[in-house]
Design a protein around this motif. Structure first.
Motif, PDB file in Angstrom:
ATOM      1  N   GLY A   1       0.883  -1.216   0.404  1.00 35.62           N
ATOM      2  CA  GLY A   1       0.324  -0.362  -0.232  1.00 35.62           C
ATOM      3  C   GLY A   1       0.840   1.413  -0.040  1.00 35.62           C
ATOM      4  N   GLU A   2       2.065   0.916  -0.504  1.00 34.93           N
ATOM      5  CA  GLU A   2       2.569   1.838  -0.677  1.00 34.93           C
ATOM      6  C   GLU A   2       3.481   2.482  -1.993  1.00 34.93           C
ATOM      7  OE1 GLU A   2       2.838   4.563   1.893  1.00 34.93           O
ATOM      8  OE2 GLU A   2       2.140   3.349   3.256  1.00 34.93           O
ATOM      9  N   THR A   3       4.173   3.395  -2.097  1.00 37.12           N
ATOM     10  CA  THR A   3       5.000   3.803  -3.780  1.00 37.12           C
ATOM     11  C   THR A   3       6.101   2.812  -4.145  1.00 37.12           C
ATOM     12  OG1 THR A   3       4.271   5.962  -3.175  1.00 37.12           O
ATOM     13  CG2 THR A   3       5.439   5.193  -5.606  1.00 37.12           C
ATOM     14  N   ALA A   4       5.675   2.401  -5.157  1.00 35.82           N
ATOM     15  CA  ALA A   4       7.676   1.584  -5.283  1.00 35.82           C
ATOM     16  C   ALA A   4       7.887   2.473  -6.361  1.00 35.82           C
ATOM     17  CB  ALA A   4       6.996   0.283  -5.838  1.00 35.82           C
ATOM     18  N   HIS A   5       9.138   2.403  -6.398  1.00 41.58           N
ATOM     19  CA  HIS A   5       9.938   2.682  -7.612  1.00 41.58           C
ATOM     20  C   HIS A   5      11.134   1.895  -7.712  1.00 41.58           C
ATOM     21  CE1 HIS A   5       8.930   6.435  -5.185  1.00 41.58           C
ATOM     22  NE2 HIS A   5       9.158   6.762  -6.410  1.00 41.58           N
TER      23      HIS A   5
ATOM     24  N   GLY B   1      22.865  -5.723   2.818  1.00 36.79           N
ATOM     25  CA  GLY B   1      22.378  -6.336   1.265  1.00 36.79           C
ATOM     26  C   GLY B   1      21.293  -5.504   1.026  1.00 36.79           C
ATOM     27  N   HIS B   2      20.588  -4.370   1.715  1.00 38.95           N
ATOM     28  CA  HIS B   2      19.906  -3.512   1.574  1.00 38.95           C
ATOM     29  C   HIS B   2      20.188  -2.100   2.166  1.00 38.95           C
ATOM     30  CE1 HIS B   2      19.014  -4.891   5.771  1.00 38.95           C
ATOM     31  NE2 HIS B   2      18.161  -3.734   5.625  1.00 38.95           N
ATOM     32  N   ALA B   3      19.313  -0.997   1.759  1.00 36.54           N
ATOM     33  CA  ALA B   3      19.843   0.411   2.259  1.00 36.54           C
ATOM     34  C   ALA B   3      18.377   0.751   2.742  1.00 36.54           C
ATOM     35  CB  ALA B   3      20.160   0.880   1.197  1.00 36.54           C
ATOM     36  N   LEU B   4      18.650   1.808   3.702  1.00 37.30           N
ATOM     37  CA  LEU B   4      17.197   2.758   4.271  1.00 37.30           C
ATOM     38  C   LEU B   4      17.634   3.769   4.240  1.00 37.30           C
ATOM     39  CD1 LEU B   4      17.396   0.388   7.660  1.00 37.30           C
ATOM     40  CD2 LEU B   4      15.743   0.324   5.489  1.00 37.30           C
ATOM     41  N   ASP B   5      16.951   4.679   4.197  1.00 33.06           N
ATOM     42  CA  ASP B   5      16.408   6.226   3.990  1.00 33.06           C
ATOM     43  C   ASP B   5      15.415   6.467   4.932  1.00 33.06           C
ATOM     44  OD1 ASP B   5      15.215   8.486   3.945  1.00 33.06           O
ATOM     45  OD2 ASP B   5      14.683   8.031   1.657  1.00 33.06           O
ATOM     46  N   ASP B   6      15.684   6.465   6.135  1.00 34.45           N
ATOM     47  CA  ASP B   6      15.154   7.116   7.493  1.00 34.45           C
ATOM     48  C   ASP B   6      14.745   9.040   7.405  1.00 34.45           C
ATOM     49  OD1 ASP B   6      14.130   7.256   9.946  1.00 34.45           O
ATOM     50  OD2 ASP B   6      15.564   6.359  11.182  1.00 34.45           O
ATOM     51  N   GLN B   7      13.719   8.780   6.693  1.00 31.24           N
ATOM     52  CA  GLN B   7      13.943  10.360   7.051  1.00 31.24           C
ATOM     53  C   GLN B   7      14.873  11.279   6.132  1.00 31.24           C
ATOM     54  OE1 GLN B   7      10.266  11.447   9.233  1.00 31.24           O
ATOM     55  NE2 GLN B   7      10.410  10.010  10.222  1.00 31.24           N
TER      56      GLN B   7
ATOM     57  N   THR C   1      11.358  14.976   5.317  1.00 30.35           N
ATOM     58  CA  THR C   1      10.448  14.546   5.924  1.00 30.35           C
ATOM     59  C   THR C   1       9.117  14.086   6.042  1.00 30.35           C
ATOM     60  OG1 THR C   1      11.526  16.100   7.631  1.00 30.35           O
ATOM     61  CG2 THR C   1      10.265  15.235   8.932  1.00 30.35           C
ATOM     62  N   GLY C   2       8.971  12.943   6.645  1.00 31.63           N
ATOM     63  CA  GLY C   2       7.460  11.756   7.296  1.00 31.63           C
ATOM     64  C   GLY C   2       7.445  10.809   6.383  1.00 31.63           C
TER      65      GLY C   2
ATOM     66  N   ALA D   1      18.342   0.351  -8.675  1.00 28.25           N
ATOM     67  CA  ALA D   1      16.925  -0.397  -7.380  1.00 28.25           C
ATOM     68  C   ALA D   1      16.157  -0.260  -6.981  1.00 28.25           C
ATOM     69  CB  ALA D   1      18.372   0.467  -6.060  1.00 28.25           C
ATOM     70  N   VAL D   2      15.180  -0.983  -6.617  1.00 29.41           N
ATOM     71  CA  VAL D   2      13.960  -1.390  -6.476  1.00 29.41           C
ATOM     72  C   VAL D   2      13.842  -0.562  -5.314  1.00 29.41           C
ATOM     73  CG1 VAL D   2      11.760  -3.134  -5.722  1.00 29.41           C
ATOM     74  CG2 VAL D   2      12.983  -3.009  -8.443  1.00 29.41           C
ATOM     75  N   SER D   3      13.070  -0.320  -5.376  1.00 32.21           N
ATOM     76  CA  SER D   3      12.250   0.804  -3.605  1.00 32.21           C
ATOM     77  C   SER D   3      11.216   0.934  -3.345  1.00 32.21           C
ATOM     78  CB  SER D   3      12.907   1.664  -3.145  1.00 32.21           C
ATOM     79  OG  SER D   3      12.102   3.185  -3.608  1.00 32.21           O
ATOM     80  N   ILE D   4      10.440   0.454  -2.317  1.00 33.07           N
ATOM     81  CA  ILE D   4       9.339   1.228  -1.114  1.00 33.07           C
ATOM     82  C   ILE D   4       9.286   2.191  -0.884  1.00 33.07           C
ATOM     83  CG2 ILE D   4       7.864   0.398  -0.264  1.00 33.07           C
ATOM     84  CD1 ILE D   4       8.464  -2.946  -0.110  1.00 33.07           C
ATOM     85  N   SER D   5       8.852   2.959  -1.147  1.00 38.37           N
ATOM     86  CA  SER D   5       9.135   4.642  -0.061  1.00 38.37           C
ATOM     87  C   SER D   5       7.444   4.704   0.414  1.00 38.37           C
ATOM     88  CB  SER D   5       9.461   5.239  -1.672  1.00 38.37           C
ATOM     89  OG  SER D   5      10.330   5.322  -1.990  1.00 38.37           O
ATOM     90  N   ALA D   6       7.905   4.343   1.866  1.00 42.33           N
ATOM     91  CA  ALA D   6       6.499   4.736   2.922  1.00 42.33           C
ATOM     92  C   ALA D   6       6.301   6.186   3.466  1.00 42.33           C
ATOM     93  CB  ALA D   6       6.289   3.543   3.983  1.00 42.33           C
ATOM     94  N   LEU D   7       5.471   6.218   4.027  1.00 39.55           N
ATOM     95  CA  LEU D   7       4.805   7.705   5.052  1.00 39.55           C
ATOM     96  C   LEU D   7       5.153   6.833   6.165  1.00 39.55           C
ATOM     97  CD1 LEU D   7       1.443   9.047   3.134  1.00 39.55           C
ATOM     98  CD2 LEU D   7       3.650   9.941   3.129  1.00 39.55           C
ATOM     99  N   ALA D   8       5.966   7.654   6.378  1.00 39.07           N
ATOM    100  CA  ALA D   8       6.139   7.367   8.070  1.00 39.07           C
ATOM    101  C   ALA D   8       5.455   6.725   8.651  1.00 39.07           C
ATOM    102  CB  ALA D   8       7.069   8.047   8.597  1.00 39.07           C
ATOM    103  N   TYR D   9       4.172   7.782   9.310  1.00 39.59           N
ATOM    104  CA  TYR D   9       2.954   7.387  10.337  1.00 39.59           C
ATOM    105  C   TYR D   9       2.483   6.088   9.635  1.00 39.59           C
ATOM    106  CZ  TYR D   9      -0.761   9.272   6.965  1.00 39.59           C
ATOM    107  OH  TYR D   9      -1.526   9.360   5.909  1.00 39.59           O
ATOM    108  N   ARG D  10       2.627   5.789   8.456  1.00 42.35           N
ATOM    109  CA  ARG D  10       1.266   4.599   7.870  1.00 42.35           C
ATOM    110  C   ARG D  10       1.967   3.183   8.006  1.00 42.35           C
ATOM    111  NH1 ARG D  10      -1.163   6.418   2.476  1.00 42.35           N
ATOM    112  NH2 ARG D  10       0.872   5.297   1.668  1.00 42.35           N
ATOM    113  N   THR D  11       3.769   3.573   7.155  1.00 41.54           N
ATOM    114  CA  THR D  11       4.047   2.066   7.117  1.00 41.54           C
ATOM    115  C   THR D  11       5.661   2.675   7.720  1.00 41.54           C
ATOM    116  OG1 THR D  11       3.423   1.481   5.399  1.00 41.54           O
ATOM    117  CG2 THR D  11       5.126   0.007   6.137  1.00 41.54           C
ATOM    118  N   PRO D  12       6.107   2.628   9.289  1.00 41.91           N
ATOM    119  CA  PRO D  12       6.899   2.754   9.706  1.00 41.91           C
ATOM    120  C   PRO D  12       8.295   2.037   8.843  1.00 41.91           C
ATOM    121  CG  PRO D  12       5.485   2.678  11.673  1.00 41.91           C
ATOM    122  CD  PRO D  12       4.843   1.941  10.060  1.00 41.91           C
ATOM    123  N   LEU D  13       9.683   2.253   9.574  1.00 42.27           N
ATOM    124  CA  LEU D  13      10.450   1.524   8.389  1.00 42.27           C
ATOM    125  C   LEU D  13      10.901   0.067   9.328  1.00 42.27           C
ATOM    126  CD1 LEU D  13      12.823   1.904   6.438  1.00 42.27           C
ATOM    127  CD2 LEU D  13      14.268   3.355   8.433  1.00 42.27           C
TER     128      LEU D  13
END
Length: 274
Positions: A118-122, A210-216, A220-221, A240-252
């Motif tokens: 339920g989040e955006t995939a890039h 083997g993966h990377a994170l973007d913690d806001q 922001t958010g 790279a494929v990513s799932i970019s999520a709104l932090a309040y909806r899908t926390p890291l």
């Protein structure tokens, strides 16, 4: 007046008599391409006066560039007299984009990830100090969506996809420092990693995990998890494929817990083949 390049490669005089290539002005094909790129910034069309100001060339020369683009179908003029990209340009761009091998293979995976989480995939690739988004799938439901666009760019150091791809290029802190060079990295949020040593530690963690994170770090958010894609090479990620999520909806942590599920969706496309 403008100067042009003759068939033998020499420089013919401009209409004002100048011949220097170092005049700093756009001429010939460079000017036409500059006008074409500027038109892309105005999907609703732009008038000749404004286009002349933004391109920085005389009105007659910009008008001639527009005429050349219109003859080729790459520009058009609407009923208000405003100029915009032509249908032929859009046809070529979309046809080329849809035919890219990695796009054809990655898009169904993005659709599945967007639907599952339920989040955006890039899908993004590295271009110097930036990442370029080649494909984007928004979730089928949800009132709040991200504003990213296909063809859009973000700083590589501030994004999960960027850090993942940089991790395959920059192995030492010296290489990271050389990549940063004399231009400081942009601090997009208080979380953004801008120093060579802290970015190096992050890239080292990416290689280990083997993966990377973007913690806001980019916005922001919004947080993000990225995994490599081996679409055009068996050993080097094409992007790279990513799932970019709104932090309040899908926390890291929720995305991290779903790593195995995400990897399963990517299948062999997410694994190197030495």
């Amino acid at each position: 007046m403008e100067h042009t390049q003759t068939l033998d490669g020499s420089t013919a005089p401009d209409e004002d008599g100048s011949t220097g290539v170092d005049s700093g002005r756009l001429v010939g094909s460079d000017r036409v391409l500059a006008v074409l790129k500027e038109l892309a910034r105005y999907p609703g069309g732009v008038g000749l006066e404004e286009l002349t100001r933004t391109v920085g060339s005389p009105k007659p020369t910009v008008h001639r560039a527009l005429s050349a683009l219109r003859r080729a179908g790459l520009a058009d003029q609407d009923g208000r007299g405003h100029y915009l990209l032509g249908d032929e340009f859009l046809r070529m761009a979309f046809a080329h984009h849809e035919a890219r091998p990695e796009h054809v293979r990655v898009r169904p995976l993005l659709e599945e990830l967007a639907a599952r989480f339920g989040e955006t995939a890039h899908y993004a690739v590295l271009d110097g100090r930036e990442v370029v988004y080649r494909a984007k799938i928004d979730p089928p439901d949800g009132a709040v969506r991200l504003t990213s666009t296909v063809g859009g760019r973000n700083p590589a150091h501030a994004t999960a996809v960027g850090k993942l791809l940089l991790a395959h290029q920059l192995a030492t802190v010296e290489e990271v420092a050389a990549w940063i060079g004399d231009t400081p990295l942009e601090r997009r949020t208080p979380q953004t990693l801008c120093a060579a040593d802290e970015l190096h530690r992050a890239l080292r963690a990416v290689r280990a995990q083997g993966h990377a994170l973007d913690d806001q770090e980019n916005e922001t958010g919004v947080n993000c998890l990225a995994l490599p894609v081996y679409a055009t090479s068996p050993t080097t990620p094409s992007g790279a494929v990513s799932i970019s999520a709104l932090a309040y909806r899908t926390p890291l942590p929720t995305l991290v817990e779903a790593l195995d599920e995400i990897r399963a969706v990517l299948g062999s496309l997410g694994e190197p083949h030495p």
